[in-house]
Design an enzyme around this catalytic site. Structure first.
Site, PDB file in Angstrom:
ATOM      1  N   CYS A 120     -63.458   1.610 108.888  1.00 30.17           N
ATOM      2  CA  CYS A 120     -62.858   2.863 108.435  1.00 30.17           C
ATOM      3  C   CYS A 120     -62.905   3.852 109.583  1.00 30.17           C
ATOM      4  CB  CYS A 120     -63.592   3.418 107.218  1.00 30.17           C
ATOM      5  SG  CYS A 120     -62.605   4.644 106.308  1.00 30.17           S
ATOM      6  N   LYS A 195     -61.349   0.912  95.165  1.00 26.12           N
ATOM      7  CA  LYS A 195     -62.287   1.946  95.595  1.00 26.12           C
ATOM      8  C   LYS A 195     -61.834   3.275  95.014  1.00 26.12           C
ATOM      9  CE  LYS A 195     -64.293   4.229  99.587  1.00 26.12           C
ATOM     10  NZ  LYS A 195     -64.506   4.228 101.034  1.00 26.12           N
ATOM     11  N   ARG A 205     -71.970  10.757 102.210  1.00 24.34           N
ATOM     12  CA  ARG A 205     -71.223  11.631 103.121  1.00 24.34           C
ATOM     13  C   ARG A 205     -72.176  12.500 103.928  1.00 24.34           C
ATOM     14  NH1 ARG A 205     -65.921  12.724  99.355  1.00 24.34           N
ATOM     15  NH2 ARG A 205     -65.374  10.525  99.312  1.00 24.34           N
ATOM     16  N   LYS A 248     -65.812  -0.553  93.728  1.00 16.70           N
ATOM     17  CA  LYS A 248     -66.736   0.458  94.220  1.00 16.70           C
ATOM     18  C   LYS A 248     -66.382   1.807  93.626  1.00 16.70           C
ATOM     19  CE  LYS A 248     -67.958   2.811  98.428  1.00 16.70           C
ATOM     20  NZ  LYS A 248     -67.579   3.105  99.772  1.00 16.70           N
ATOM     21  N   SER A 274     -74.296   5.191  97.177  1.00 17.35           N
ATOM     22  CA  SER A 274     -75.388   6.118  97.469  1.00 17.35           C
ATOM     23  C   SER A 274     -75.801   6.961  96.258  1.00 17.35           C
ATOM     24  CB  SER A 274     -74.985   7.023  98.625  1.00 17.35           C
ATOM     25  OG  SER A 274     -73.755   7.678  98.355  1.00 17.35           O
ATOM     26  N   TYR A 313     -78.557  -0.222  98.406  1.00 18.14           N
ATOM     27  CA  TYR A 313     -79.620   0.341  99.241  1.00 18.14           C
ATOM     28  C   TYR A 313     -80.994  -0.073  98.712  1.00 18.14           C
ATOM     29  CZ  TYR A 313     -75.616   3.039 100.740  1.00 18.14           C
ATOM     30  OH  TYR A 313     -74.370   3.389 101.208  1.00 18.14           O
TER      31      TYR A 313
HETATM   32  C1  PBG Z   1     -65.998   5.109 104.181  1.00 18.38           C
HETATM   33  C2  PBG Z   1     -66.985   4.758 103.137  1.00 18.38           C
HETATM   34  C3  PBG Z   1     -67.579   5.576 102.156  1.00 18.38           C
HETATM   35  C4  PBG Z   1     -68.529   4.768 101.514  1.00 18.38           C
HETATM   36  C5  PBG Z   1     -68.468   3.509 102.090  1.00 18.38           C
HETATM   37  N1  PBG Z   1     -67.501   3.515 103.071  1.00 18.38           N
HETATM   38  C6  PBG Z   1     -67.414   7.000 101.860  1.00 18.38           C
HETATM   39  C7  PBG Z   1     -66.148   7.538 101.344  1.00 18.38           C
HETATM   40  O1  PBG Z   1     -65.188   6.831 101.090  1.00 18.38           O
HETATM   41  O2  PBG Z   1     -66.114   8.756 101.219  1.00 18.38           O
HETATM   42  C8  PBG Z   1     -69.466   5.207 100.422  1.00 18.38           C
HETATM   43  C9  PBG Z   1     -70.744   4.462 100.348  1.00 18.38           C
HETATM   44  C10 PBG Z   1     -71.790   5.062  99.483  1.00 18.38           C
HETATM   45  O3  PBG Z   1     -71.613   6.124  98.856  1.00 18.38           O
HETATM   46  O4  PBG Z   1     -72.872   4.471  99.431  1.00 18.38           O
HETATM   47  N2  PBG Z   1     -64.706   5.323 103.774  1.00 18.38           N
END
Ligand code: PBG
Length: 328
Positions: A120, A195, A205, A248, A274, A313
């Protein structure tokens, strides 16, 4: 009738009987541990919003990956925090970028651990969006080329699997083609297919310093209210060559996991993000619930819904419980 004929409690009385008829088993083999790499040496900085998780410089990350592999956890998922951000997220596809360096170091010292990489741009762009921004919006097709470069650079550094998380249309096909053109025909793709634009990414973030500087991600991540659309996203990614598809977050989307498994029957991953981790950790710390039990119950529910792979995690904490054989 004085007595019920069927008494489900008969099989619940003894722990061994419960074990005998248990339908779902969480195993250490199913777990993937996300890690955050930063530049520097000797850095092990706690992430405030994710107690127990750290920003790790590569030397420290190597120590943790040895530990993770020794517990039998098969894979890590790498994220990187670059030294500089720019509008095109250049460090994301730099040969000596933070993730590329981390891949080489980990594969060098712990060759038997699978290294999966998040593909990403959002950690690397100055505006914090997952693609190229023009006229206030993220340009889909212009972004595909950059994402393909990221994926190829990870493959060149020795990654075992790439995981695009940007939600641009057509990125799996574009990455597949770029990998094949660079002779990485055997490199699998785990696509973040369904997602959602979720508030449960909040702690990440902070951890990845990847919050968008304007607006939000609802123009490319999915609307939490949609289920049928998730099936369409998964079908598209499979058509484009995804080897594993992902849902996700996990806990608020167990219905999506279950539908995806039933409809497609392909290898399915779920990312317990997270915010899911932070909620259980925080409530545990406050003494509001039994953290270990809540963790095992949540992870087991993700498997029960149909996920083959659980990205969490809690991977190390769960592995310890599984090794011990009982929840305390
Ligand atoms: C990047 C990405 C994100 C997460 C994984 N890859 C953040 C987002 O899309 O804002 C989130 C992972 C998590 O919250 O544990 N695009």
């Amino acid at each position: 009738m004085a007595h019920p004929m069927f008494r489900p409690r008969r099989l619940r009385e003894k722990p061994l009987l419960r074990k005998l008829v248990r339908e779902t088993a969480l195993a250490v083999d199913d777990l993937v541990h996300p890690l955050f790499a930063v530049h520097g040496r000797g850095v092990r900085e706690p992430i405030a919003s994710m107690p127990g998780q750290f920003h790790l410089s590569i030397d420290e990350m190597v120590k943790d990956t040895k530990d993770i592999a020794s517990m039998g956890i098969p894979a890590v998922l790498l994220f990187g925090l670059p030294s500089d951000k720019d509008p095109r997220g250049s460090e994301a596809y730099a040969e000596d970028g933070i993730v590329q360096q981390a891949i080489r170091a980990v594969k060098d010292v712990v060759p038997d651990l699978l290294v999966i990489t998040d593909v990403c741009l959002c950690q690397y762009t100055s505006h914090g969006h997952c693609g190229i921004v023009e006229g206030g919006t993220v340009r889909n097709d212009a972004t595909l080329e950059l994402l393909s470069r990221v994926a190829v650079s990870h493959a060149e550094a020795g990654a075992d699997m790439v995981a695009p998380s940007d939600m641009m249309d057509g990125r799996v096909g574009s990455i597949r083609e770029a990998l094949d053109d660079s002779s990485f025909t055997d490199m699998p793709i785990m696509a973040y297919s369904a997602k959602y634009a979720s508030s449960f990414y909040g702690p990440f973030r902070d951890a990845a310093d990847s919050a968008p500087q304007f607006g939000d991600r609802r123009a490319y991540q999915m609307d939490p209210a949609n289920g049928a659309e998730a099936m369409r996203e998964i079908a598209l990614d499979l058509d484009e060559g995804a080897d594993i598809v992902m849902v996700k977050p996990a806990l608020p989307y167990l219905d999506i996991i279950s539908r995806a498994k039933a409809e497609f029957g392909v290898p399915l991953a779920a990312y317990s993000v997270s915010g899911e981790y932070a909620m259980i950790r925080a409530a545990g710390r406050l003494g509001w619930l039994d953290e270990e039990r809540a963790m095992m119950e949540a992870l087991t529910s993700i498997r029960r819904a149909g996920a083959d792979v659980v990205i969490t995690y809690f991977a190390r904490d769960a592995a310890r419980v599984l090794e011990r054989g009982t929840v305390s």
